[in-house]
Design a protein around this motif. Sequence first.
Motif, PDB file in Angstrom:
ATOM      1  N   ALA A  68       0.827  -1.208   0.000  1.00  0.00           N
ATOM      2  CA  ALA A  68       0.000   0.000   0.000  1.00  0.00           C
ATOM      3  C   ALA A  68       0.862   1.260   0.000  1.00  0.00           C
ATOM      4  O   ALA A  68       0.584   2.227  -0.729  1.00  0.00           O
ATOM      5  CB  ALA A  68      -0.920  -0.011   1.219  1.00  0.00           C
ATOM      6  N   LYS A  69       1.901   1.244   0.798  1.00  0.00           N
ATOM      7  CA  LYS A  69       2.784   2.410   0.906  1.00  0.00           C
ATOM      8  C   LYS A  69       3.414   2.750  -0.435  1.00  0.00           C
ATOM      9  O   LYS A  69       3.418   3.923  -0.860  1.00  0.00           O
ATOM     10  CB  LYS A  69       3.870   2.119   1.949  1.00  0.00           C
ATOM     11  CG  LYS A  69       4.865   3.247   2.161  1.00  0.00           C
ATOM     12  CD  LYS A  69       5.891   2.851   3.215  1.00  0.00           C
ATOM     13  CE  LYS A  69       6.937   3.942   3.398  1.00  0.00           C
ATOM     14  NZ  LYS A  69       7.971   3.541   4.408  1.00  0.00           N
ATOM     15  N   ARG A  70       3.939   1.747  -1.129  1.00  0.00           N
ATOM     16  CA  ARG A  70       4.609   2.003  -2.406  1.00  0.00           C
ATOM     17  C   ARG A  70       3.622   2.468  -3.477  1.00  0.00           C
ATOM     18  O   ARG A  70       3.926   3.364  -4.265  1.00  0.00           O
ATOM     19  CB  ARG A  70       5.331   0.747  -2.888  1.00  0.00           C
ATOM     20  CG  ARG A  70       6.423   0.262  -1.958  1.00  0.00           C
ATOM     21  CD  ARG A  70       7.437   1.338  -1.634  1.00  0.00           C
ATOM     22  NE  ARG A  70       8.427   0.877  -0.671  1.00  0.00           N
ATOM     23  CZ  ARG A  70       9.171   1.683   0.078  1.00  0.00           C
ATOM     24  NH1 ARG A  70       9.021   3.002  -0.012  1.00  0.00           N
ATOM     25  NH2 ARG A  70      10.051   1.185   0.922  1.00  0.00           N
ATOM     26  N   LEU A  71       2.433   1.869  -3.510  1.00  0.00           N
ATOM     27  CA  LEU A  71       1.455   2.278  -4.512  1.00  0.00           C
ATOM     28  C   LEU A  71       0.964   3.699  -4.260  1.00  0.00           C
ATOM     29  O   LEU A  71       0.785   4.478  -5.212  1.00  0.00           O
ATOM     30  CB  LEU A  71       0.282   1.300  -4.529  1.00  0.00           C
ATOM     31  CG  LEU A  71       0.591  -0.098  -5.072  1.00  0.00           C
ATOM     32  CD1 LEU A  71      -0.620  -1.007  -4.916  1.00  0.00           C
ATOM     33  CD2 LEU A  71       1.024  -0.037  -6.538  1.00  0.00           C
ATOM     34  N   ALA A  72       0.754   4.045  -2.997  1.00  0.00           N
ATOM     35  CA  ALA A  72       0.324   5.403  -2.670  1.00  0.00           C
ATOM     36  C   ALA A  72       1.410   6.416  -3.016  1.00  0.00           C
ATOM     37  O   ALA A  72       1.119   7.506  -3.526  1.00  0.00           O
ATOM     38  CB  ALA A  72      -0.030   5.499  -1.189  1.00  0.00           C
ATOM     39  N   GLU A  73       2.656   6.055  -2.755  1.00  0.00           N
ATOM     40  CA  GLU A  73       3.771   6.942  -3.109  1.00  0.00           C
ATOM     41  C   GLU A  73       3.821   7.216  -4.598  1.00  0.00           C
ATOM     42  O   GLU A  73       4.273   8.290  -5.024  1.00  0.00           O
ATOM     43  CB  GLU A  73       5.091   6.326  -2.660  1.00  0.00           C
ATOM     44  CG  GLU A  73       5.325   6.343  -1.160  1.00  0.00           C
ATOM     45  CD  GLU A  73       6.588   5.605  -0.754  1.00  0.00           C
ATOM     46  OE1 GLU A  73       6.976   5.733   0.416  1.00  0.00           O
ATOM     47  OE2 GLU A  73       7.171   4.895  -1.602  1.00  0.00           O
ATOM     48  N   ARG A  74       3.371   6.237  -5.399  1.00  0.00           N
ATOM     49  CA  ARG A  74       3.383   6.400  -6.853  1.00  0.00           C
ATOM     50  C   ARG A  74       2.108   7.043  -7.375  1.00  0.00           C
ATOM     51  O   ARG A  74       1.913   7.160  -8.572  1.00  0.00           O
ATOM     52  CB  ARG A  74       3.594   5.046  -7.538  1.00  0.00           C
ATOM     53  CG  ARG A  74       4.946   4.417  -7.293  1.00  0.00           C
ATOM     54  CD  ARG A  74       6.093   5.274  -7.844  1.00  0.00           C
ATOM     55  NE  ARG A  74       7.349   4.577  -7.859  1.00  0.00           N
ATOM     56  CZ  ARG A  74       8.200   4.505  -6.835  1.00  0.00           C
ATOM     57  NH1 ARG A  74       7.908   5.125  -5.690  1.00  0.00           N
ATOM     58  NH2 ARG A  74       9.326   3.839  -6.931  1.00  0.00           N
ATOM     59  N   GLY A  75       1.210   7.454  -6.484  1.00  0.00           N
ATOM     60  CA  GLY A  75       0.052   8.233  -6.898  1.00  0.00           C
ATOM     61  C   GLY A  75      -1.273   7.516  -6.914  1.00  0.00           C
ATOM     62  O   GLY A  75      -2.300   8.112  -7.263  1.00  0.00           O
ATOM     63  N   ALA A  76      -1.314   6.226  -6.551  1.00  0.00           N
ATOM     64  CA  ALA A  76      -2.581   5.501  -6.533  1.00  0.00           C
ATOM     65  C   ALA A  76      -3.447   5.941  -5.355  1.00  0.00           C
ATOM     66  O   ALA A  76      -2.933   6.345  -4.299  1.00  0.00           O
ATOM     67  CB  ALA A  76      -2.333   3.996  -6.452  1.00  0.00           C
ATOM     68  N   ALA A  77      -4.758   5.874  -5.540  1.00  0.00           N
ATOM     69  CA  ALA A  77      -5.697   5.997  -4.424  1.00  0.00           C
ATOM     70  C   ALA A  77      -5.840   4.603  -3.831  1.00  0.00           C
ATOM     71  O   ALA A  77      -6.317   3.683  -4.507  1.00  0.00           O
ATOM     72  CB  ALA A  77      -7.037   6.518  -4.906  1.00  0.00           C
TER      73      ALA A  77
END
Length: 304
Positions: A30-39
């Motif tokens: 979750a952390k990496r995906l959020a860092e890349r701009g995902a909701a």
Amino acid sequence: MKWTEQHIPRQDGRVAVITGANTGLGFETAKRLAERGAAVVLAVRDTEKGELAAARIDGDVSVRELDLTSLDSVRTAAAGLRATHPRIDLLINNAGVMYTQKQTTRDGFELQFGTNHLGHFAFTGLLLDLMLPVPGSRVVTVSSTGHRIRAAIHFDDLQWERSYGRAAAYGQSKLANLMFTYELQRRLAAHGTTTAVAAHPGVSNTELIRNSPPIARGLITWLAPVITQTAAAGALPTLRAATDPSVLGGQYYGPDGLAEVRGHPRLVTSSPDSYDLAVQQRLWAVSEDLTGVRFPVGRAVAVA
């Protein structure tokens, strides 16, 4: 090429739902995906812990209650997501339990099979129509090297009512994760938008070992510097399966090191048993009957 978190493409405008994302592999994913701009939606059993986890992640992060041991909770969580998210780009079936003592879910399923496979089967089926119109959408299900250990689909005693072995029950659930992925991919092939992919984290130092017998838990803890990798490293196969543009439906990703214990994520193969088409199809039918969930995709396309 050694695939790392630096290879994760931008995820702006994408919605990712991750089960069991308040700790361990799910949190790192979750952390990496959020860092890349995902909701990112953290679908978790304990929403208080989920909120604490969300507060530690920079980006667009929300929390949704999901207890995979209860089909009522699975249906409620899916309905809530449908009300707030008109589309889902990534569904990451990450949550799981391992080596638990004999217990059942609220619906009477053996705990490991019910949580790791049936809960995710139902959750995916209830959300899949939000993914089918979305080009590049993916269902990623986290399995384990444990799918090779004393693992088979025991149709004559799926719920381990006659006898119970915690390692064998875990192996069955993780084998089911893979068979579900392969059968789902064949059913998705005719639609051409959504794909199903599997991954495993190798041996990662997470809370998942907490239910192991004390001797095994102690040995793993003692050998951790040699035989395990961090949760952040263990999440990389899942992240590659979810985001690498070169990934194809029906593939399986794991670490590239010796015995796939640790290392950088690469394409791997699962056990010969996992590719048994007849068993995959029978498991699918049984899973539909047990959960009452029917998928918005028909039978798999024929395989030559």
